[in-house]
Design a protein around this motif. Sequence first.
Motif, PDB file in Angstrom:
ATOM      1  N   LEU A 217      27.636 -30.182 -14.115  1.00  0.00           N
ATOM      2  CA  LEU A 217      26.837 -30.535 -12.941  1.00  0.00           C
ATOM      3  C   LEU A 217      27.005 -32.008 -12.568  1.00  0.00           C
ATOM      4  CD1 LEU A 217      23.608 -28.427 -13.491  1.00  0.00           C
ATOM      5  CD2 LEU A 217      25.497 -28.004 -11.881  1.00  0.00           C
ATOM      6  N   ARG A 218      27.172 -32.876 -13.560  1.00  0.00           N
ATOM      7  CA  ARG A 218      27.457 -34.294 -13.258  1.00  0.00           C
ATOM      8  C   ARG A 218      28.807 -34.424 -12.554  1.00  0.00           C
ATOM      9  NH1 ARG A 218      24.521 -35.245 -17.964  1.00  0.00           N
ATOM     10  NH2 ARG A 218      26.317 -35.093 -19.347  1.00  0.00           N
ATOM     11  N   TRP A 219      29.784 -33.647 -13.005  1.00  0.00           N
ATOM     12  CA  TRP A 219      31.100 -33.670 -12.360  1.00  0.00           C
ATOM     13  C   TRP A 219      31.005 -33.138 -10.936  1.00  0.00           C
ATOM     14  CZ3 TRP A 219      34.524 -30.078 -10.340  1.00  0.00           C
ATOM     15  CH2 TRP A 219      35.798 -30.575 -10.050  1.00  0.00           C
ATOM     16  N   VAL A 220      30.283 -32.053 -10.746  1.00  0.00           N
ATOM     17  CA  VAL A 220      30.083 -31.490  -9.408  1.00  0.00           C
ATOM     18  C   VAL A 220      29.456 -32.547  -8.499  1.00  0.00           C
ATOM     19  CG1 VAL A 220      28.720 -29.792  -8.093  1.00  0.00           C
ATOM     20  CG2 VAL A 220      30.010 -29.070 -10.126  1.00  0.00           C
ATOM     21  N   GLU A 221      28.522 -33.303  -9.028  1.00  0.00           N
ATOM     22  CA  GLU A 221      27.872 -34.360  -8.243  1.00  0.00           C
ATOM     23  C   GLU A 221      28.865 -35.469  -7.898  1.00  0.00           C
ATOM     24  OE1 GLU A 221      24.957 -35.465  -5.859  1.00  0.00           O
ATOM     25  OE2 GLU A 221      24.908 -33.649  -7.079  1.00  0.00           O
ATOM     26  N   ARG A 222      29.779 -35.765  -8.792  1.00  0.00           N
ATOM     27  CA  ARG A 222      30.827 -36.761  -8.494  1.00  0.00           C
ATOM     28  C   ARG A 222      31.722 -36.269  -7.361  1.00  0.00           C
ATOM     29  NH1 ARG A 222      34.104 -38.569 -13.420  1.00  0.00           N
ATOM     30  NH2 ARG A 222      34.882 -40.041 -11.880  1.00  0.00           N
TER      31      ARG A 222
ATOM     32  N   GLU B  82      21.426 -21.545  -6.770  1.00  0.00           N
ATOM     33  CA  GLU B  82      20.701 -21.855  -8.000  1.00  0.00           C
ATOM     34  C   GLU B  82      21.381 -22.976  -8.778  1.00  0.00           C
ATOM     35  OE1 GLU B  82      19.613 -19.711 -12.211  1.00  0.00           O
ATOM     36  OE2 GLU B  82      19.687 -18.454 -10.427  1.00  0.00           O
ATOM     37  N   ALA B  83      22.694 -22.916  -8.885  1.00  0.00           N
ATOM     38  CA  ALA B  83      23.425 -23.908  -9.679  1.00  0.00           C
ATOM     39  C   ALA B  83      23.311 -25.311  -9.090  1.00  0.00           C
ATOM     40  CB  ALA B  83      24.895 -23.505  -9.798  1.00  0.00           C
ATOM     41  N   ILE B  84      23.385 -25.417  -7.757  1.00  0.00           N
ATOM     42  CA  ILE B  84      23.353 -26.749  -7.137  1.00  0.00           C
ATOM     43  C   ILE B  84      21.972 -27.084  -6.577  1.00  0.00           C
ATOM     44  CG2 ILE B  84      25.823 -26.718  -6.643  1.00  0.00           C
ATOM     45  CD1 ILE B  84      25.119 -26.184  -3.693  1.00  0.00           C
ATOM     46  N   GLN B  85      21.005 -26.211  -6.819  1.00  0.00           N
ATOM     47  CA  GLN B  85      19.617 -26.406  -6.392  1.00  0.00           C
ATOM     48  C   GLN B  85      19.524 -26.656  -4.892  1.00  0.00           C
ATOM     49  OE1 GLN B  85      18.255 -29.502  -9.024  1.00  0.00           O
ATOM     50  NE2 GLN B  85      18.049 -28.084 -10.722  1.00  0.00           N
ATOM     51  N   ALA B  86      20.057 -25.702  -4.132  1.00  0.00           N
ATOM     52  CA  ALA B  86      20.051 -25.782  -2.669  1.00  0.00           C
ATOM     53  C   ALA B  86      19.271 -24.611  -2.099  1.00  0.00           C
ATOM     54  CB  ALA B  86      21.484 -25.752  -2.140  1.00  0.00           C
ATOM     55  N   SER B  87      18.757 -24.793  -0.909  1.00  0.00           N
ATOM     56  CA  SER B  87      18.075 -23.686  -0.240  1.00  0.00           C
ATOM     57  C   SER B  87      19.119 -22.692   0.258  1.00  0.00           C
ATOM     58  CB  SER B  87      17.247 -24.190   0.942  1.00  0.00           C
ATOM     59  OG  SER B  87      18.089 -24.584   2.011  1.00  0.00           O
ATOM     60  N   ARG B  88      18.726 -21.438   0.340  1.00  0.00           N
ATOM     61  CA  ARG B  88      19.663 -20.409   0.812  1.00  0.00           C
ATOM     62  C   ARG B  88      20.077 -20.677   2.256  1.00  0.00           C
ATOM     63  NH1 ARG B  88      20.264 -15.570  -2.310  1.00  0.00           N
ATOM     64  NH2 ARG B  88      21.673 -14.970  -0.653  1.00  0.00           N
ATOM     65  N   ALA B  89      19.153 -21.149   3.103  1.00  0.00           N
ATOM     66  CA  ALA B  89      19.478 -21.405   4.512  1.00  0.00           C
ATOM     67  C   ALA B  89      20.543 -22.489   4.632  1.00  0.00           C
ATOM     68  CB  ALA B  89      18.221 -21.807   5.274  1.00  0.00           C
TER      69      ALA B  89
ATOM     70  N   ASP C  94      24.572 -28.810 -22.880  1.00  0.00           N
ATOM     71  CA  ASP C  94      25.250 -30.094 -22.713  1.00  0.00           C
ATOM     72  C   ASP C  94      26.459 -29.937 -21.808  1.00  0.00           C
ATOM     73  OD1 ASP C  94      23.440 -31.365 -24.367  1.00  0.00           O
ATOM     74  OD2 ASP C  94      24.739 -31.286 -26.143  1.00  0.00           O
ATOM     75  N   ASN C  95      27.227 -28.885 -22.042  1.00  0.00           N
ATOM     76  CA  ASN C  95      28.397 -28.631 -21.212  1.00  0.00           C
ATOM     77  C   ASN C  95      27.982 -28.373 -19.766  1.00  0.00           C
ATOM     78  OD1 ASN C  95      31.263 -28.233 -20.824  1.00  0.00           O
ATOM     79  ND2 ASN C  95      30.772 -26.063 -20.548  1.00  0.00           N
ATOM     80  N   GLN C  96      26.932 -27.590 -19.577  1.00  0.00           N
ATOM     81  CA  GLN C  96      26.456 -27.306 -18.220  1.00  0.00           C
ATOM     82  C   GLN C  96      26.008 -28.592 -17.529  1.00  0.00           C
ATOM     83  OE1 GLN C  96      23.368 -24.360 -18.029  1.00  0.00           O
ATOM     84  NE2 GLN C  96      23.231 -24.462 -15.806  1.00  0.00           N
ATOM     85  N   ASP C  97      25.338 -29.473 -18.250  1.00  0.00           N
ATOM     86  CA  ASP C  97      24.913 -30.759 -17.686  1.00  0.00           C
ATOM     87  C   ASP C  97      26.124 -31.602 -17.289  1.00  0.00           C
ATOM     88  OD1 ASP C  97      22.277 -30.027 -18.078  1.00  0.00           O
ATOM     89  OD2 ASP C  97      22.010 -31.255 -19.889  1.00  0.00           O
TER      90      ASP C  97
END
Length: 151
Positions: free
Chosen positions: A11-16, A53-60, A5-8
């Motif tokens: 991640l919502r805050w990071v998205e903000r 991994e945390a933000i689900q982005a490609s390495r490139a 729950d905390n991780q979610d």
Amino acid sequence: MSNQDNQDEVLRWVERVATFCVEEWALPPITGRILGLLMICDPPERSAGEIAEAIQASRASLTSNMRFLAAIGLVRKVRVPGDRTTYYRIEDDAWHKVIQRKLDSLGAFGDIAEEGVKLAGGTGPGTERIRAAQRSLTWLRDLAARNPPNK
């Protein structure tokens, strides 16, 4: 509250943060996500793989954005003795740098405005529009200079 729950919530805050960076500064969402994650993560250093991994982005995509953030001085590489992995962390004064760049650009507009006033003939509606912009930007610059952020 569970760890998930905390991780979610994190991640919502990071998205903000990412949304703010997109809307206010026209940065790519991934750049805002990187900044948000590096502001809130503990410990404050993360490897490129951990960030991706945390933000689900490609390495490139992550690599080019990390280079950009490092080049403008918001993020720096960190080495750990005995560890071959490169880690990244947000600079402690990153936001001060962002604001200072904005203030510097406001000051630079003064020269552009003076040139515009000359081109507009020094009087008339064009000159008044230029002067109005110059007054507003000068006011904002001066206001910030009187109220600097705490370091």
